[in-house]
Design an enzyme around this catalytic site. Structure first.
Site, PDB file in Angstrom:
ATOM      1  CG  HIS A  21     -81.884  27.450  75.364  1.00  0.00           C
ATOM      2  ND1 HIS A  21     -81.560  28.303  74.040  1.00  0.00           N
ATOM      3  CD2 HIS A  21     -82.827  26.987  74.070  1.00  0.00           C
ATOM      4  CE1 HIS A  21     -82.351  28.848  72.560  1.00  0.00           C
ATOM      5  NE2 HIS A  21     -82.662  27.072  72.375  1.00  0.00           N
ATOM      6  CG  HIS A  24     -84.929  30.688  73.645  1.00  0.00           C
ATOM      7  ND1 HIS A  24     -85.226  29.037  74.271  1.00  0.00           N
ATOM      8  CD2 HIS A  24     -85.416  30.755  72.769  1.00  0.00           C
ATOM      9  CE1 HIS A  24     -86.008  28.280  73.808  1.00  0.00           C
ATOM     10  NE2 HIS A  24     -85.845  29.264  72.531  1.00  0.00           N
ATOM     11  CB  CYS A 129     -87.861  20.165  59.849  1.00  0.00           C
ATOM     12  SG  CYS A 129     -87.282  20.235  60.980  1.00  0.00           S
ATOM     13  CB  CYS A 132     -87.576  23.731  60.897  1.00  0.00           C
ATOM     14  SG  CYS A 132     -85.825  23.614  61.268  1.00  0.00           S
ATOM     15  CB  CYS A 146     -84.141  19.210  59.129  1.00  0.00           C
ATOM     16  SG  CYS A 146     -83.775  20.628  60.082  1.00  0.00           S
ATOM     17  CG  HIS A 149     -84.910  20.914  64.702  1.00  0.00           C
ATOM     18  ND1 HIS A 149     -85.084  21.560  63.600  1.00  0.00           N
ATOM     19  CD2 HIS A 149     -85.189  20.893  65.739  1.00  0.00           C
ATOM     20  CE1 HIS A 149     -85.641  22.271  64.636  1.00  0.00           C
ATOM     21  NE2 HIS A 149     -85.614  22.232  65.602  1.00  0.00           N
ATOM     22  CE  LYS A 296     -77.092  21.915  65.784  1.00  0.00           C
ATOM     23  NZ  LYS A 296     -77.499  21.074  64.594  1.00  0.00           N
ATOM     24  CE  LYS A 299     -85.624  20.571  74.186  1.00  0.00           C
ATOM     25  NZ  LYS A 299     -86.944  20.516  73.584  1.00  0.00           N
TER      26      LYS A 299
END
Ligand code: MSP
Length: 473
Positions: A21, A24, A129, A132, A146, A149, A296, A299
């Protein structure tokens, strides 16, 4: 002649189960830009990127797909590589942590750390997590979970593990960072953040997993696998050990990464290297995050932007330009498709693209003896030293593009006769400016740089097609 300077730059290796995405893409594009910039300066460059393929998260994704983890990895590893090839990213090597050559270096390094007395057996009791792949400390938690996530990714963990004496290296690390004159953790805000966390007290960390089968077995205890981060960080070193003629490239000159993995790269990695008796990386640059239209990227929100979506709309160079000019440096940067469209239209289609077409048309048949540019402007270098890419781009636009437009509008060469001195002079000046623009922008937009050079280096012809076609609404 001086020995050629080496420049070794890395990106994080991305979790293989992710779909590439814009986040990255951001780090990979800056690595590409830095690599191109250094190559043009004459350095010998090694640019490494790749995929992180072990651990619980990947094992779970493989299971969901009903595949053996290795089969799953081999099937989807090309996804990241292809994304970068499609974006004309000039990486020199693509590392996969399931490469047996990498695994060997990991085992050797861990064995060294063990032989050095820095590993002991202990019990880990706490939160983990899976998103992570991280053992969570008090300071990581928000409402006991966390914050990055979904809450169900935070799990209770009680295991007999192998521990690494991270705490032993804390005084040395504090001293190193405090006395550091080279700003090896950059920007300054991150350096202070790391220092204050180090001074707040640091526990040893678990570096193996008893219940995760998908990983590299601990060399002296095959019932456990090496913790995925311990394995992954070593990629930066391992590649230099097995990629042809790269042995002398360690230590890395520049690790590039996002802010969420700062601690791994500035504390854990450094302590591992100190324990193994290896040199430390010269610089770690930490950038902030992209937000998508104020939110943020996630997904579950379905707001991820893929590199392919961007290249379809803006082309390869257009995409890289938009990434760099909205780069999240010290602060998060809010982006979105609509805003990208506006920026593309304003800067590339209407401004630079239009200037190139105008100058080419007005100068048709002429050829100017302006020299090819081969050296970067000092101020531009200064922006690059501070990783201020938006500043560098603005500098190019102010200095060469906007001044050319202003001169053209002042002199109005289209109203003058073909051989009028003033007309020829102003066009010559514009061509000079455009060739400077081409050279400086080529670190971000290599094909555009080449194309501008082709247009203006010899006898000038009017363009058949614009460099930056307008976007259909
Ligand atoms: N596998 C680990 C890294 C191991 S490195 C030894 C990992 N992988 S990841 O797939 O989650 O990639 C994280 C990196 O992607 C970030 O550090 C950053 O470089 C990039 N980004 C992910 N989301 C981002 C944004 N929203 N914005 C900008 N970059 C972000 O962590």
């Amino acid at each position: 002649m001086d020995k050629q300077k080496k420049f070794y730059v890395t990106t994080p290796i991305y979790y293989i189960n992710d779909v590439p995405h814009i986040g990255h893409t951001c780090t990979t594009v800056i690595a590409d830009v830095m690599a191109r910039y250094r190559r043009l300066k004459g350095d010998s460059v090694f640019f490494l990127t790749g995929t992180d393929e072990h651990g619980q998260k990947v094992a779970e994704s493989a299971e969901k797909d009903g595949l053996e983890p290795q089969v799953y990895c081999d099937k989807i590893a090309p996804r990241f590589k292809k994304a970068w090839v499609d974006l004309n990213i000039g990486f020199d090597f693509f590392i996969r942590t399931t490469d047996s050559r990498h695994k060997k270096v990991v085992c050797d390094l861990l064995q060294k750390v063990y032989d050095n007395g820095d590993v002991y057996r202990g019990k880990y009791e706490g939160l983990y997590c899976v998103g992570c792949e991280k053992f969570l400390t008090e300071s990581d938690l928000v409402d006991g979970k966390c914050p990055i996530h979904p809450p169900e990714r935070t799990i209770e963990q009680v295991e007999e593990n192998w521990f690494f004496k991270l705490s032993k290296y804390v005084p040395q690390l504090i001293k190193l960072i405090e006395n550091d004159k080279t700003n090896y953790i950059f920007p300054e805000g991150k350096r202070t953040e790391v220092l204050s966390k180090l001074k707040g007290g640091v526990n040893d960390i678990s570096i193996s997993r008893a219940n995760v089968k998908w990983g590299i077995p601990v060399p002296w205890d095959k019932t456990q696998t090496i913790y995925v981060w311990f394995d992954a960080l070593i990629n930066y070193y391992s590649a230099t050990q097995f990629v042809d003629k790269k042995k002398d490239f360690w230590p890395a000159d520049l690790h590039l990464l996002g802010k969420e993995i700062l601690w791994f790269h500035t504390v854990i990695w450094q302590a591992m290297l100190l324990s193994a008796g290896l040199f430390l990386p010269k610089k770690v640059y930490i950038h902030s995050f992209y937000m998508i239209d104020g939110q943020k990227m996630s997904k579950s929100l379905g707001n991820m932007i893929s590199p392919g979506q961007l290249t379809d709309l803006f082309g390869i160079d257009g995409t890289k330009y938009l990434i760099m000019s909205s780069f999240p440096g010290e602060n998060d940067s809010d982006v979105g498709i609509e805003r990208f469209k506006e920026k593309y239209t304003a800067d590339l289609a209407n401004n630079l693209g239009n200037l190139i077409s105008r100058v080419a048309k007005l100068s048709e048949g002429l050829s100017f003896k302006t020299e090819k540019v081969g050296v970067f402007d000092k101020k531009f270098d200064e922006f690059f030293e501070k990783f201020d890419f938006c500043g560098a781009i603005k500098y190019i636009f102010d200095k060469w593009i906007d001044t050319s437009n202003a001169e053209l509008n002042k002199i109005q060469p289209w109203k003058l006769k073909k051989d009028d001195k003033k007309r020829v002079e102003v066009l010559e000046k514009c061509v000079k400016n455009l060739r400077k623009t081409a050279f400086h922008l080529s670190v971000i937009m290599p094909s555009t740089g080449e194309r501008i050079e082709e247009i203006f280096e010899g006898e000038i012809k009017a363009l058949k097609n614009p460099l930056f076609p307008r976007i259909k609404k």
